[in-house]
Design a protein around this motif. Structure first.
Motif, PDB file in Angstrom:
ATOM      1  N   ASN A 173    -110.402   4.892 -39.936  1.00 46.78           N
ATOM      2  CA  ASN A 173    -111.438   5.575 -40.712  1.00 46.78           C
ATOM      3  C   ASN A 173    -112.078   6.631 -39.811  1.00 46.78           C
ATOM      4  O   ASN A 173    -112.795   6.312 -38.877  1.00 46.78           O
ATOM      5  N   MET A 174    -111.812   7.917 -40.092  1.00 44.34           N
ATOM      6  CA  MET A 174    -112.238   9.002 -39.215  1.00 44.34           C
ATOM      7  C   MET A 174    -113.759   9.158 -39.178  1.00 44.34           C
ATOM      8  O   MET A 174    -114.338   9.481 -38.145  1.00 44.34           O
ATOM      9  N   LYS A 175    -114.409   8.948 -40.318  1.00 40.67           N
ATOM     10  CA  LYS A 175    -115.862   9.075 -40.357  1.00 40.67           C
ATOM     11  C   LYS A 175    -116.513   8.038 -39.459  1.00 40.67           C
ATOM     12  O   LYS A 175    -117.449   8.334 -38.705  1.00 40.67           O
ATOM     13  N   VAL A 189    -119.276   6.332 -34.333  1.00 40.06           N
ATOM     14  CA  VAL A 189    -119.398   5.469 -33.148  1.00 40.06           C
ATOM     15  C   VAL A 189    -119.203   6.282 -31.869  1.00 40.06           C
ATOM     16  O   VAL A 189    -119.812   5.967 -30.828  1.00 40.06           O
ATOM     17  N   ALA A 190    -118.405   7.345 -31.910  1.00 41.89           N
ATOM     18  CA  ALA A 190    -118.267   8.211 -30.735  1.00 41.89           C
ATOM     19  C   ALA A 190    -119.599   8.896 -30.426  1.00 41.89           C
ATOM     20  O   ALA A 190    -120.006   9.013 -29.262  1.00 41.89           O
ATOM     21  N   GLU A 191    -120.305   9.348 -31.477  1.00 38.45           N
ATOM     22  CA  GLU A 191    -121.647   9.933 -31.301  1.00 38.45           C
ATOM     23  C   GLU A 191    -122.579   8.936 -30.608  1.00 38.45           C
ATOM     24  O   GLU A 191    -123.284   9.264 -29.650  1.00 38.45           O
ATOM     25  N   SER A 192    -122.603   7.716 -31.137  1.00 38.59           N
ATOM     26  CA  SER A 192    -123.544   6.712 -30.616  1.00 38.59           C
ATOM     27  C   SER A 192    -123.207   6.312 -29.185  1.00 38.59           C
ATOM     28  O   SER A 192    -124.095   6.124 -28.357  1.00 38.59           O
ATOM     29  N   LEU A 193    -121.909   6.171 -28.884  1.00 43.34           N
ATOM     30  CA  LEU A 193    -121.523   5.800 -27.518  1.00 43.34           C
ATOM     31  C   LEU A 193    -121.840   6.918 -26.527  1.00 43.34           C
ATOM     32  O   LEU A 193    -122.205   6.650 -25.375  1.00 43.34           O
ATOM     33  N   THR A 222    -112.741  -1.538 -34.095  1.00 43.73           N
ATOM     34  CA  THR A 222    -112.530  -1.799 -35.527  1.00 43.73           C
ATOM     35  C   THR A 222    -112.196  -0.507 -36.267  1.00 43.73           C
ATOM     36  O   THR A 222    -111.290  -0.467 -37.110  1.00 43.73           O
ATOM     37  N   ALA A 223    -112.924   0.567 -35.961  1.00 48.48           N
ATOM     38  CA  ALA A 223    -112.664   1.860 -36.610  1.00 48.48           C
ATOM     39  C   ALA A 223    -111.295   2.407 -36.230  1.00 48.48           C
ATOM     40  O   ALA A 223    -110.614   3.028 -37.053  1.00 48.48           O
ATOM     41  N   ARG A 224    -110.896   2.165 -34.984  1.00 46.72           N
ATOM     42  CA  ARG A 224    -109.582   2.635 -34.547  1.00 46.72           C
ATOM     43  C   ARG A 224    -108.477   1.911 -35.321  1.00 46.72           C
ATOM     44  O   ARG A 224    -107.465   2.511 -35.703  1.00 46.72           O
ATOM     45  N   GLN A 225    -108.674   0.622 -35.578  1.00 48.34           N
ATOM     46  CA  GLN A 225    -107.673  -0.153 -36.324  1.00 48.34           C
ATOM     47  C   GLN A 225    -107.621   0.258 -37.795  1.00 48.34           C
ATOM     48  O   GLN A 225    -106.558   0.321 -38.396  1.00 48.34           O
ATOM     49  N   ILE A 271    -112.280  14.909 -33.411  1.00 49.09           N
ATOM     50  CA  ILE A 271    -112.243  14.399 -34.789  1.00 49.09           C
ATOM     51  C   ILE A 271    -112.804  15.433 -35.752  1.00 49.09           C
ATOM     52  O   ILE A 271    -112.240  15.702 -36.820  1.00 49.09           O
ATOM     53  N   ALA A 272    -113.933  16.044 -35.371  1.00 48.52           N
ATOM     54  CA  ALA A 272    -114.567  17.053 -36.232  1.00 48.52           C
ATOM     55  C   ALA A 272    -113.641  18.245 -36.464  1.00 48.52           C
ATOM     56  O   ALA A 272    -113.508  18.749 -37.593  1.00 48.52           O
TER      57      ALA A 272
END
Length: 578
Positions: A136-138, A143-147, A130-133, A170-171
């Motif tokens: 939204n970079m934040k 979600v990358a942190e959580s995964l 969903t974020a990729r679509q 991203i950062a």
């Protein structure tokens, strides 16, 4: 009359519209509190907003999302599933990807908190897509942190590193110093989990200049992470960061790391005291390593009551860790597949071939995961058996040493008694007035006889304990460790110089595992000194450790003297390179 009815209808519509505008405005204000990280205030404002008076479906979805979101961020209990499922359904239908991300993400966070890793991963993956679509970079960073974190918990370290790299990219792209600080530390931790110390140190060094951009509540954890990495290259530097972390907040892992430094410095007592303090800390960190260290200390200082208590707790912790790993069962992976199949029904028929590929992939993943889990469980159980047996053997050796020492002392005391008795006989026939001297010698004889009686009792107790421990070892090997039984049979064959010409690799492994269980110290000495690259080289070195000569080894392995010299040269050459 008609005018009155029209008036009341108009007033009702106005109140309804005003009520909806009030709800939307209030919910937006709560959103702004979340953006400012005032989570407790936002949570209390949500609770003050009365759900029954919200009539607009969009506002209801927004309210349920805010209740879930603020409950998690303010560390309050999760609302019922029906609350968070409502905004998921609404935002999927109305294609609001940013709010749909939040709905997926915070439901996944609660699932992770509850230990349901499989379902949490499914929702994190949905949030990621969903974020990729939405671009939204934040949200992509979150979600990358959580995964990365959940893959670390599940032991998927390659995937952990992949997501950490995504977060760091991203950062760096956005230039957020706060995100860069956390991402550098995540890279450090990910490389440490893979055992790549050199790479981990690089990112630990990179993290240090960014520490001022880290949230204060997270600083103790990051300082400890940096200190742990430095422990492998610079103990003095490691101590600096670990002690700084402890000055901010007492953490189990930090105390464990500092205790390791104390032990390296030779201060076992100080390390032992710190392990005990760490074990009493009320946090969720596993205490198995700490218990193991306390257990080793207790055994070394003959505190067997304490050692038994620690061993019982350690086995309990291992059982609980095994239960956590059951999240990746075939049944739950099948649930993941069912959900994917259900979602695919809405797709066009042209996507059916993709569904077939997904089915095959899930079946392969399920079988692979199940097999790996069974292997993991077997390794954990076998390692635990080895540890217990080695503990018993170490205790037996100490008891045998004590028995030998006491026996020698008894023999010495008997000799002294004989000397005293001879002196008494001489004094008695001398005719001199030696009553006082004779009385003193008899007192000493009685004192030595009493001490001999005590030593004999101690020897008897030691023999009984040795018999009991040998019985426990035999019971463990016969009832709970089939691999050790096989290893024992092979070990006995080698003691009789029987040949290994028909042995398989599995049998060599069983033999080595058994030897490790019965003589752990010798095994570790061989491993550290030579670092044998193959199981056959380890077997070759163990034969020498058992006292076998070249002629015995030629017979056992069915090789020539030249082959023995060649094997010995290769092993020594490898040890020198290391």
């Amino acid at each position: 009359m008609t005018k009155k009815i029209s008036f009341f209808i108009t007033i009702t519509i106005l109140f309804a519209c005003c009520g909806n505008r009030f709800s939307s405005t209030r919910l937006d204000e709560i959103d702004s509190l979340v953006m400012k990280e005032l989570y407790d205030s936002a949570y209390h404002e949500v609770l003050r907003t009365e759900m029954p008076y919200i009539t607009d479906e969009e506002d209801k979805a927004h309210y349920c999302l805010l209740l879930t979101k603020t409950s998690y961020l303010s560390r309050n209990p999760a609302p019922p599933d029906s609350v968070i499922n409502q905004p998921i359904a609404y935002y999927k239908e109305h294609d609001n990807k940013e709010k749909l991300f939040d709905a997926y993400y915070y439901k996944a966070e609660y699932l992770l908190k509850d230990g349901d890793y499989t379902q949490a991963i499914i929702l994190y993956k949905k949030a990621e897509e969903t974020a990729r679509q939405s671009k939204n970079m934040k949200q992509r960073f979150k979600v990358a942190e959580s995964l990365s974190y959940i893959n670390c918990l599940c032991g998927e370290y390659d995937l952990q590193l992949q997501y950490v790299k995504d977060a760091l990219n991203i950062a760096l792209e956005l230039g957020s110093r706060n995100w860069i600080a956390y991402s550098y530390n995540y890279m450090n931790e990910a490389y440490m989990m893979q055992g790549k110390t050199d790479s981990a140190v690089v990112y630990a060094d990179k993290t240090v200049p960014y520490l001022k951009y880290v949230y204060e509540k997270d600083l103790p954890y990051i300082l400890n992470s940096i200190g742990y990495t430095y422990m492998w290259v610079d103990m003095k530097k490691a101590r600096k960061y670990i002690e700084k972390s402890l000055s901010l907040k007492p953490l189990t892992r930090t105390m464990e790391n500092l205790a390791f430094i104390y032990r390296k410095e030779g201060n076992e007592q100080k390390a032992y005291e710190l392990w005990q303090k760490a074990f009493l800390l009320d946090d969720v960190t596993p205490k198995d390593i700490i218990l193991y260290n306390i257990l080793q200390y207790d055994i070394a200082h003959n505190d067997m009551n304490g050692a038994s208590e620690r061993l019982y707790k350690m086995v309990s912790i291992k059982d609980s860790l095994n239960n956590v790993l059951k999240d990746r069962t075939v049944q739950k992976l099948q649930d993941e597949y069912d959900e994917k199949v259900a979602e695919s029904k809405a797709e066009n028929t042209r996507l059916l071939w993709i569904t077939a590929v997904l089915v095959l992939t899930v079946i392969i993943i399920s079988l692979t995961g199940y097999i790996n889990y069974k292997k993991y469980k077997a390794r954990i159980m076998f390692a635990n058996h080895q540890f217990i047996i080695n503990t018993y053997i170490s205790r037996i050796r100490k008891l045998e040493e004590s028995e030998t020492k006491n026996s020698m002392q008894i023999e010495t005391l008997n000799g002294i008694i004989n000397d005293y008795e001879e002196q008494i006989r001489k004094l008695e026939v001398s005719g001199n007035n030696a009553d006082e001297e004779i009385t003193e010698l008899k007192r000493k004889i009685k004192e030595n006889i009493d001490h001999i009686s005590y030593l004999e009792t101690t020897c008897t107790d030691a023999k009984e304990q040795i018999t009991e421990l040998n019985g426990k070892i035999k019971e463990l090997m016969e009832q709970e460790a089939p691999r050790l039984i096989k290893g024992k049979i092979l070990y006995d064959n080698i003691r009789q110089n029987k040949t290994v010409s028909d042995w398989s690799n599995k049998e060599f492994k069983c033999f080595v595992d058994y030897y490790k269980a019965i003589d752990y110290d010798s095994f570790i000495h061989i491993e550290k000194k030579y670092s044998p690259k193959t199981i056959h080289n380890m077997f070759f070195l163990i034969l020498y450790d058992m006292g076998k000569e070249d002629k015995d080894i030629r017979q056992i392995m069915g090789i020539t003297q030249e082959a023995i010299r060649s094997t010995r040269f290769r092993i020594q050459k490898n040890a020198k390179r290391r």
